[in-house]
Design a protein around this motif. Structure first.
Motif, PDB file in Angstrom:
ATOM      1  N   ILE A 161     -62.268   7.460-105.665  1.00 17.06           N
ATOM      2  CA  ILE A 161     -61.396   6.588-105.329  1.00 17.06           C
ATOM      3  C   ILE A 161     -61.556   5.642-104.542  1.00 17.06           C
ATOM      4  O   ILE A 161     -61.039   4.559-104.055  1.00 17.06           O
ATOM      5  N   GLU A 162     -62.798   6.035-103.647  1.00 14.72           N
ATOM      6  CA  GLU A 162     -63.106   5.380-102.436  1.00 14.72           C
ATOM      7  C   GLU A 162     -64.269   4.648-102.700  1.00 14.72           C
ATOM      8  O   GLU A 162     -65.418   5.044-103.077  1.00 14.72           O
ATOM      9  N   THR A 163     -64.202   3.218-102.037  1.00 10.94           N
ATOM     10  CA  THR A 163     -65.284   2.336-102.348  1.00 10.94           C
ATOM     11  C   THR A 163     -66.034   2.139-100.715  1.00 10.94           C
ATOM     12  O   THR A 163     -65.168   1.881 -99.849  1.00 10.94           O
ATOM     13  N   TYR A 164     -67.346   2.158-100.699  1.00 17.84           N
ATOM     14  CA  TYR A 164     -68.022   2.041 -99.582  1.00 17.84           C
ATOM     15  C   TYR A 164     -68.877   0.669 -99.408  1.00 17.84           C
ATOM     16  O   TYR A 164     -69.393   0.559-100.475  1.00 17.84           O
ATOM     17  N   SER A 165     -68.935   0.110 -98.262  1.00 16.46           N
ATOM     18  CA  SER A 165     -69.740  -0.917 -97.876  1.00 16.46           C
ATOM     19  C   SER A 165     -70.902  -0.664 -97.280  1.00 16.46           C
ATOM     20  O   SER A 165     -71.062   0.377 -96.205  1.00 16.46           O
ATOM     21  N   ARG A 166     -72.178  -1.472 -97.268  1.00 14.12           N
ATOM     22  CA  ARG A 166     -73.178  -1.238 -96.451  1.00 14.12           C
ATOM     23  C   ARG A 166     -73.130  -1.847 -95.077  1.00 14.12           C
ATOM     24  O   ARG A 166     -73.866  -1.541 -94.041  1.00 14.12           O
ATOM     25  N   ARG A 167     -72.327  -2.732 -95.031  1.00 16.69           N
ATOM     26  CA  ARG A 167     -71.807  -3.532 -93.414  1.00 16.69           C
ATOM     27  C   ARG A 167     -70.724  -3.335 -93.144  1.00 16.69           C
ATOM     28  O   ARG A 167     -69.736  -2.791 -93.762  1.00 16.69           O
ATOM     29  N   VAL A 168     -70.505  -3.432 -92.034  1.00 11.09           N
ATOM     30  CA  VAL A 168     -69.390  -3.233 -90.967  1.00 11.09           C
ATOM     31  C   VAL A 168     -68.099  -4.031 -91.607  1.00 11.09           C
ATOM     32  O   VAL A 168     -68.335  -5.059 -92.126  1.00 11.09           O
ATOM     33  N   GLN A 169     -66.945  -3.428 -91.717  1.00 13.92           N
ATOM     34  CA  GLN A 169     -65.900  -4.112 -92.287  1.00 13.92           C
ATOM     35  C   GLN A 169     -64.771  -3.825 -91.457  1.00 13.92           C
ATOM     36  O   GLN A 169     -64.562  -2.810 -90.716  1.00 13.92           O
ATOM     37  N   PRO A 170     -63.959  -5.007 -91.489  1.00 14.85           N
ATOM     38  CA  PRO A 170     -64.073  -6.259 -92.208  1.00 14.85           C
ATOM     39  C   PRO A 170     -65.161  -7.240 -91.911  1.00 14.85           C
ATOM     40  O   PRO A 170     -65.583  -7.054 -90.538  1.00 14.85           O
ATOM     41  N   HIS A 171     -65.572  -8.159 -92.419  1.00 11.41           N
ATOM     42  CA  HIS A 171     -66.563  -9.106 -91.812  1.00 11.41           C
ATOM     43  C   HIS A 171     -65.757 -10.341 -91.764  1.00 11.41           C
ATOM     44  O   HIS A 171     -65.114 -10.950 -92.834  1.00 11.41           O
ATOM     45  N   SER A 172     -66.061 -11.193 -90.783  1.00 13.14           N
ATOM     46  CA  SER A 172     -65.397 -12.287 -90.540  1.00 13.14           C
ATOM     47  C   SER A 172     -66.449 -13.267 -90.188  1.00 13.14           C
ATOM     48  O   SER A 172     -67.253 -13.528 -89.329  1.00 13.14           O
ATOM     49  N   PRO A 173     -66.734 -14.122 -91.374  1.00 12.26           N
ATOM     50  CA  PRO A 173     -67.735 -15.104 -91.143  1.00 12.26           C
ATOM     51  C   PRO A 173     -67.798 -16.123 -90.115  1.00 12.26           C
ATOM     52  O   PRO A 173     -66.450 -16.653 -89.945  1.00 12.26           O
ATOM     53  N   GLY A 174     -68.793 -16.531 -89.456  1.00 13.53           N
ATOM     54  CA  GLY A 174     -68.850 -17.223 -88.332  1.00 13.53           C
ATOM     55  C   GLY A 174     -68.680 -16.650 -86.942  1.00 13.53           C
ATOM     56  O   GLY A 174     -68.569 -17.350 -85.879  1.00 13.53           O
ATOM     57  N   LEU A 175     -68.060 -15.516 -86.940  1.00 12.82           N
ATOM     58  CA  LEU A 175     -67.661 -15.012 -85.569  1.00 12.82           C
ATOM     59  C   LEU A 175     -68.957 -14.562 -84.723  1.00 12.82           C
ATOM     60  O   LEU A 175     -68.959 -14.809 -83.517  1.00 12.82           O
ATOM     61  N   ALA A 176     -70.110 -14.145 -85.342  1.00 15.73           N
ATOM     62  CA  ALA A 176     -71.467 -14.227 -84.712  1.00 15.73           C
ATOM     63  C   ALA A 176     -71.725 -15.382 -84.110  1.00 15.73           C
ATOM     64  O   ALA A 176     -72.290 -15.326 -82.836  1.00 15.73           O
ATOM     65  N   ASP A 177     -71.155 -16.497 -84.541  1.00 17.74           N
ATOM     66  CA  ASP A 177     -71.753 -17.692 -83.731  1.00 17.74           C
ATOM     67  C   ASP A 177     -70.821 -18.231 -82.473  1.00 17.74           C
ATOM     68  O   ASP A 177     -71.080 -18.936 -81.896  1.00 17.74           O
TER      69      ASP A 177
END
Length: 340
Positions: A161-177
């Motif tokens: 019942i557990e779903t896994y992502s390849r990337r760090v979660q949560p993802h916040s678009p624009g934060l890296a900028d």
């Protein structure tokens, strides 16, 4: 650029969030109140210093999370988080979480290098790896990759019942900028090449500069940053001098502010230590006088936003007076208008 004929675009300030070791909750709540008041006054940003094993903010991300729940508009920055004490993977998770809670108001400022007084606590920090930890700029690069959502795991999918992502979660678009980096000439060039934002402060490394003049050196470093940025029109530079307006200060406050600046003035006369660090004089006085001095400052002329540093050792009443005068007297004298 905020020369005498052009307005300052963003006004902010930087605080260490000092507290009494016997009553740390009080000091942390004071910092939250200061951030709330800053938003009411129309400031664009508040920046948090990061201090470990001292009586100042050790967890700026936690303070930003609390402040995000008590404010609606003001930007929340760090100046700076020393990445030598952080796991970039975990920090990316925390920063993204707070950025989403704040609706995209987080501005993470970071630094690298061996942590201050590392030998005193390295066994507690990294019991098994303290001699092989990498404190280079690769730590920043790792953080940026995680914030941008690049894969960190070989697996993506559902197990039970557990779903896994390849990337760090949560993802916040624009934060890296919105990541900021500070430092001397080589760091300014590197930050520009990486497309990062550039934090300046009240200290520069001279790196052989001649003449040894703080404002000139700071201006040269900002120019180098912009020259190496792939899109100078998007390059953000923030200046962070210690600036103390006295318009509404009591005579006792004015006396203490000037004594504080006078005690620190000798260190501004020549470079200090093996890294030849040069400190800027603290600026104390009425806002019209401060505005004149800032407009003549070569570093200030090259930054369209500021995060003036609050001194470490003043009282809550002192900070209230200083930021009130910044917002109502000094900011307008620099052409700035409070955010609505």
């Amino acid at each position: 650029m905020p020369t005498a004929g052009q307005p300052l675009r963003k006004l902010g300030f930087l605080t260490i969030g000092r507290f009494d070791g016997d009553a740390p909750r009080d000091g942390h709540l004071e910092t939250i109140r200061t951030i709330e008041r800053a938003e009411e006054l129309g400031f664009d940003s508040v920046w948090l210093r990061c201090r470990h094993l001292q009586y100042g903010i050790s967890s700026p991300v936690a303070i930003m999370a609390a402040a995000a729940m008590r404010t609606n508009r003001i930007e929340l920055g760090t100046a700076v988080i020393p990445l030598g004490l952080e796991n970039p993977f975990r920090l990316a998770e925390d920063l993204a979480t707070v950025d989403l809670l704040s609706d995209g108001r987080v501005n993470p400022g970071v630094s690298v290098g061996t942590p201050m007084r590392y030998d005193d606590f390295r066994h507690a920090l990294y019991p098994d790896t303290h001699d092989v930890e990498d404190f280079s700029k690769e730590r920043v690069a790792r953080l940026l990759r995680h914030l941008r959502g690049e894969p960190v795991s070989d697996f993506e999918g559902t197990v039970g019942i557990e779903t896994y992502s390849r990337r760090v979660q949560p993802h916040s678009p624009g934060l890296a900028d919105r990541v900021w980096y500070g430092g001397g000439l080589s760091s300014a060039i590197w930050a520009g090449e990486q497309g990062l934002n550039y934090l300046t402060s009240s200290v520069v490394t001279t790196e052989g500069s001649d003449p040894v003049d703080f404002a000139t050196i700071q201006a040269e470093q900002i120019d180098a940053y912009r020259a190496h940025h792939p899109d100078p029109s998007r390059a953000r530079v923030s200046q962070g001098l210690v600036v103390i307006p006295t318009d509404s200060a009591t005579p006792d406050q004015v006396r203490r502010y000037r004594e504080y600046a006078d005690a620190r003035f000798p260190r501004t006369l020549e470079p200090q230590g093996p890294r030849r660090m040069l400190f800027a004089p603290d600026l104390v006085g009425p806002s019209d006088e401060l505005a004149e001095r800032l407009h003549a400052h070569a570093g200030f002329q090259r930054a369209d936003e500021v995060a003036f540093a609050l001194p470490f050792s003043f009282t809550e009443a002192d900070y209230a007076q200083i930021i009130e005068d910044m917002a109502t007297r000094l900011g307008p004298a620099l052409g700035w208008a409070p955010a609505s």
